[in-house]
Design an enzyme around this catalytic site. Structure first.
Site, mmCIF file in Angstrom:
data_model
loop_
_atom_site.group_PDB
_atom_site.id
_atom_site.type_symbol
_atom_site.label_atom_id
_atom_site.label_comp_id
_atom_site.label_asym_id
_atom_site.label_seq_id
_atom_site.Cartn_x
_atom_site.Cartn_y
_atom_site.Cartn_z
ATOM 1 N N THR A 517 0.854 -1.183 0.000
ATOM 2 C CA THR A 517 0.000 0.000 0.000
ATOM 3 C C THR A 517 0.897 1.243 0.000
ATOM 4 O O THR A 517 0.825 2.071 0.899
ATOM 5 C CB THR A 517 -0.975 -0.055 1.192
ATOM 6 O OG1 THR A 517 -1.631 -1.327 1.162
ATOM 7 C CG2 THR A 517 -2.047 1.020 1.092
ATOM 8 N N HIS A 518 1.782 1.288 -0.980
ATOM 9 C CA HIS A 518 2.683 2.433 -1.103
ATOM 10 C C HIS A 518 2.421 3.104 -2.445
ATOM 11 O O HIS A 518 3.261 3.087 -3.330
ATOM 12 C CB HIS A 518 4.148 2.000 -1.010
ATOM 13 C CG HIS A 518 4.484 1.318 0.291
ATOM 14 N ND1 HIS A 518 5.640 0.604 0.481
ATOM 15 C CD2 HIS A 518 3.812 1.254 1.468
ATOM 16 C CE1 HIS A 518 5.663 0.114 1.721
ATOM 17 N NE2 HIS A 518 4.563 0.492 2.338
#
Lengths: 589, 436
Positions: A517-518
């Protein structure tokens, strides 16, 4: 139905890490602040209460703390000639929902980028020549330096009670820390976590090969900690439920453990949950924002909320979406390369090698989100881009974050995926494997961007945001380089067997399996209004009373997890607002 | 025969007259204990500060009710008493009271109409208030507080305790001399002693009650003073002597617990949370230091019976032996994550269980209630986090809670009596009602 609420000084969109930081920093100025959070309220007790939250099916598989695609999603395509389709199920990344945002369900890996990552284009041009940068690569400088941001990293790390070991204090290399890191002004607030078996074995092997292992910095408290706001963390007990879960134990740094109860004491601060901001409203001349319009879920009506200052503090994807919907910045056009909003969307290039040791008990049920030993010997500032044929770098790490039964068990290749053979494999191999991971940079490219989808709309009738993204040869070469380095280390550890998983030549982006989740970019910072969406203080170039926080500001992705930089930039912007903007509202650059 | 009859009749008449006089002749209120000029005015904030010292808010505010408007139910062993409205409302509060009326309530437990106040109002302790504090409080409640109309319910006590006139006799027996006399020459310690004995009315809970339900002692010089009492069924721990809950605590530890509700050893629980919330967190640094220094002095020479070696309890937990007793297993599954195998928790976040006065209290009510219902610390400026321990009532049966409570009561250096499942059953309904 619609209503208009009384004006506020400041409206903050989203109450996660950056919203909470900006909230408390501006609340201490005495401003009247309203934070709008689209999701529900969340507190350690009852929402992360033991044992309910230790439920892998509910939170690990069914994403109990994440946004629901039916309420909020994007469309995705890999190239400009594909037709984007809506993401109807979460997979590749997991944006949070509710008070605390993704700050409740992260692992706690808290890094500072390398010095050269803030000025990547200049660095490459100076060291390797402009021709080293492929034609379609659109990397840029951030417009800030490691030195300028150091005090804000320091502040974030002390606020969040990070456990770690400094490697470079004011230029002095410290034994046991990361010798390649940018200079820091002092050590971490807390000593490093105790290490798990896999991390120890990895560190020993890495040291044997002449590398420089150091403890991964962790927002999992190694000891009790009280921060500048009087907020408190208790020591982590290695329960192994960090990522995707709220912490049962007050041990993981989050807006809840580090800021919110202190913020709620300010009578001039209030927040509303289940309130999704639909757009930022601009003045007729478009030069300033007048406030926001949001959807009040409980009242089932639109609310006009005017404010002198609008802080976009939602997740990166939602900040960019709101900018596109509201006309903040010229939308980026990949054909012409003109426009700024939605430009340079980027992601993260990761890979890993899993090893099996019949005779080693790894006790994987004892883990923490950011326990582990890492090396930065192949970091972005250690690699000869000219010689290796790529721009980028990675840290390499081993550390057991969990041994959860559904997703946390690795099996050797060839083990059946179901039935008796699978059962036997689980019995044989649970607790006997470990992984070495590469967490690498992902650069920005002309066609990778965010814009509004021409077809699909959300439940409020707004166009969905469209993501155009694919893996690029430069980053695949980087990860293949890391694969070779990791496999050397793995083999030196003499496992019974091992297997690797890295992107190979021709790999295409797949939205289905979880990766990270970057998500970064799209509201990138910089020094030129023609090439960046916000200035170096995260202030919109065209609307001086709009500030856009978060990882959207990264002009390309760093080789590290983003939260450290996101936190430091929030404090950096907060300082600029408090000391420069409030006394004299207007463009800061 | 006739003579005897006359004598008896005479005695009855005399008794009747005496009884009438006992009921009807007004009590002489205690006069001011110091001379203060008639035109004396409290400094800005002095009245409110005196209110904080005396913690009027905790009892005189009902949960969810207007401040000082009364109506809070106070459970006594004899029945329920409701705190009165002390806002200056003419009809339902103390509007129109003179300074003398106000002082009589504090010193003598009297209303202006001569009604006796139940000693839930700690006039045994407030009798020690200085005249300046009385005047400051009077100014605060008459001039600074907004009137609120709210009639507090009548006390719900059975006969004969509902006969308030009988309290006159109780007061004859129970009340000590008015005024404060320090037990020390040190002005700092004397200030601490004054707060504890007088406005802080610590002994109302922390001192045992005697046969007539009065505080067994109201002065430091008496060793019964602060030797432990009870409040709402929970043990209010001893603050001096062999079982002192604060033995070994430093002055800083005490300042921390008064200002934040937590320190390196303990977290406040039960009714003491209200004291932190409404009173001690507002005290000045000087007063906190004075009160803490006084309490440290009370505990000089009281030794902690705690070894630094690994205890049998810790070794048992660390062994992870599947055959360990149920109580130990329940501890690992439910408590160990925060309070750890050594029972020492973590500074200011997770209280120590080894030597914890709630754990080892004679009455297990507090401990059982804590396990069933959990607890939430008050938020204060220095430590804003309302840290909350979850309750375990939905997870543990009565038998399990009893096993667990017995385990921690006898774990490490603790040596308290075991708990039965019946003890738990009695409290379960209460804890669950509180959660709802």
């Amino acid at each position: 139905m619609a209503r208009t609420d009384p004006k506020k000084d400041v409206v903050i969109v989203g109450l996660g890490w950056t919203g909470a930081i900006m909230g408390i920093e501006l609340a201490s100025e005495g401003l009247e602040i309203l934070a709008l959070e689209r999701g529900p309220d969340r507190s350690t007790v009852p929402d992360f209460k033991y044992p309910e939250v230790i439920d892998e099916l509910e939170y690990g598989i069914r994403f109990g703390f994440m946004q629901r695609p039916k309420n909020s999603t994007i469309t995705v395509r890999r190239t400009g000639d594909e037709v984007a389709q809506p993401m109807r199920r979460l997979g590749s990344f997991l944006p949070g929902d509710g008070v605390g945002g993704a700050g409740i369900h992260w692992n706690g890996q808290t890094w500072r980028p390398m010095e050269n990552e803030y000025r990547l284009r200049s660095y490459v041009e100076e060291e390797f020549g402009a021709e080293a940068i492929p034609e379609d690569m659109t990397i840029q400088d951030w417009g800030v330096t490691a030195e300028e941001l150091e005090p804000y990293y320091d502040r974030f790390e002390y606020m969040a009670g990070i456990s770690g070991q400094a490697g470079n204090i004011n230029g002095k290399i410290i034994e046991g820390g990361n010798p390649f890191e940018a200079p820091r002004s002092r050590d971490y607030p807390l000593p490093p976590l105790k290490q798990t078996v896999d991390a120890k074995l990895f560190a020993e092997a890495a040291r044997g090969m002449g590398y420089h292992p150091f403890p991964r910095p962790a927002a999992n408290a190694s000891e009790a900690w009280t921060n500048e706001y009087g907020m408190q963390l208790g020591p982590c007990n290695f329960c192994g439920f960090c990522e995707r879960y709220g912490c049962i134990n007050y041990s993981k740094s989050s807006p809840q453990t580090c800021i919110l109860d202190a913020l709620k004491r300010y009578p001039n601060f209030s927040y509303r949950v289940n309130s999704e901001v639909l757009r930022v409203d601009l003045a007729p001349d478009g030069q300033t924002a007048t406030g926001v319009t949001y959807w009040d879920e409980e009242a089932q009506e639109e609310v006009t909320q005017s404010a002198d200052l609008v802080i976009l503090a939602a997740y990166q994807l939602h900040n960019v979406h709101l900018m596109l919907l509201s006309g903040i910045g010229e939308p980026y056009d990949p054909q012409s390369g003109e426009g700024v909003t939605g430009k340079n969307y980027s992601y993260q290039m990761n890979g890993g090698t899993t090893m099996f040791f019949r005779d080693v008990d790894f006790n994987p049920f004892a883990g923490a989100g950011s326990v582990g030993m890492a090396i930065d010997d192949f970091a972005i500032n250690q690699i000869d881009f000219g010689a290796e044929g790529f721009i980028g770098g990675s840290y390499i790490v081993a550390g057991n974050s969990n041994g959860q039964p559904i997703r946390g068990i690795s099996l050797p290749e060839g083990t059946p995926e179901w039935g008796a053979g699978w059962k036997q494999g689980i019995g044989e191999w649970y607790g006997h494997s470990m992984s070495i991971g590469s967490h690498g940079s992902c650069l920005s490219y002309r066609d990778c961007h965010l814009d509004l989808d021409p077809t699909y709309t959300d439940r409020h009738g707004r166009p969905l945001m469209r993501m155009t993204f694919d893996w690029k040869p430069n980053d695949i070469r980087m990860t293949q380089f890391m694969k070779r380095k990791i496999e050397e280390i793995a083999q030196s550890m003499n496992p019974d067997s091992w297997q690797s998983s890295f992107k190979g030549e021709g790999a295409r982006y797949d939205i289905r399996p979880y990766q990270t989740t970057h998500n970064v970019g799209g509201s990138i910072m910089g020094t030129d209004p023609n090439t960046s969406a916000v200035n170096r203080y995260l202030q919109a170039w065209g609307q001086h009373n709009v500030f856009v926080l978060g990882a959207g500001a990264f002009p390309q992705n760093i080789q590290y997890n983003p939260t450290g930089a996101v936190g430091a930039l929030a404090y950096w912007a907060a300082r600029a607002i408090r000391e420069d903007y409030l006394p004299n509202p207007g463009p800061l650059v | 025969m006739r003579t005897l009859l006359n004598i008896v009749l005479g005695l009855v008449v005399l008794g009747g007259v005496a009884l009438l006089a006992f009921i009807a002749v007004p009590v002489q209120p205690t006069p001011p204990q110091q001379q203060v000029a008639a035109d004396w005015q409290p400094e800005e904030g002095q009245g409110e500060y005196a209110m904080r010292l005396a913690d009027c808010a905790a009892c005189h505010t009902a949960p969810g009710g207007e401040r000082f408007a009364g109506g809070r139910a106070i459970e006594s062993p004899l029945g329920t008493i409701y705190s009165s409205n002390i806002t200056p409302d003419d009809e339902t509060g103390i509007g129109g009271w003179s300074l003398e009326d106000f002082r009589a309530a504090l010193y003598d437990g009297m209303r202006p109409d001569g009604t006796h106040l139940y000693p839930a109002m700690p006039y045994e302790n407030y009798r020690k208030l200085t005249e300046e504090d009385v005047r400051a409080l009077y100014h605060y409640f008459i001039e600074e507080v907004e009137p609120v109309q709210n009639a507090a319910p009548e006390a719900d006590l059975p006969f004969p305790f509902d006969q308030r006139w009988t309290l006159r006799g109780w007061k004859w027996l129970a009340l000590d001399e008015p005024g404060f006399r320090a037990d020390t020459d040190d002005p700092v310690l004397a200030r601490g002693e004054y707060i504890v004995e007088g406005p802080g009315h610590c002994s109302a809970c922390h001192t045992p009650r005697n046969a007539i339900m009065a505080e067994a002692a109201v002065d430091t010089s008496d060793e019964a003073f602060l030797s432990g009492g009870e409040i709402a069924g929970w043990t209010a721990p001893a603050l001096r002597g062999p079982g002192s809950a604060i033995a070994g605590w430093s002055q800083e530890d005490l300042v921390a617990i008064f200002s934040t509700g937590r320190n390196a050893h303990a977290a406040v629980n039960g009714e003491m949370q209200l004291v932190i919330q409404d009173s001690t967190q507002y005290m000045s640094e000087e007063d906190l230091a004075a009160m803490s220094a006084y309490l440290v002095g009370l505990n000089e020479g009281v030794l902690l019976e705690r070894s630094e070696d690994v205890t049998e309890t810790e070794a048992l937990i660390a062994s992870a032996d599947p055959d360990m007793p149920l109580g130990a297993r329940l501890y690992i599954d439910n408590c160990n994550a925060c309070h750890f195998a050594n029972g020492r928790g973590a500074d200011e976040v997770f209280p120590e269980l080894d030597g914890n006065s709630l754990v080892t209290a004679e009455s297990p009510t507090g401990l059982i209630s804590m396990i069933l219902g959990g607890s939430e610390l008050p938020s204060t400026p220095k430590r804003p986090y309302s840290l909350r321990m979850p309750g375990f009532s939905d997870r543990l049966t009565d038998e399990e809670v009893a096993e667990l409570a017995s385990f921690v009561r006898q774990g490490w250096s603790n040596d308290a009596a075991v708990v039965s499942a019946d003890d738990v059953a009695d409290l379960r309904g209460e804890a669950e009602a509180k959660v709802e």
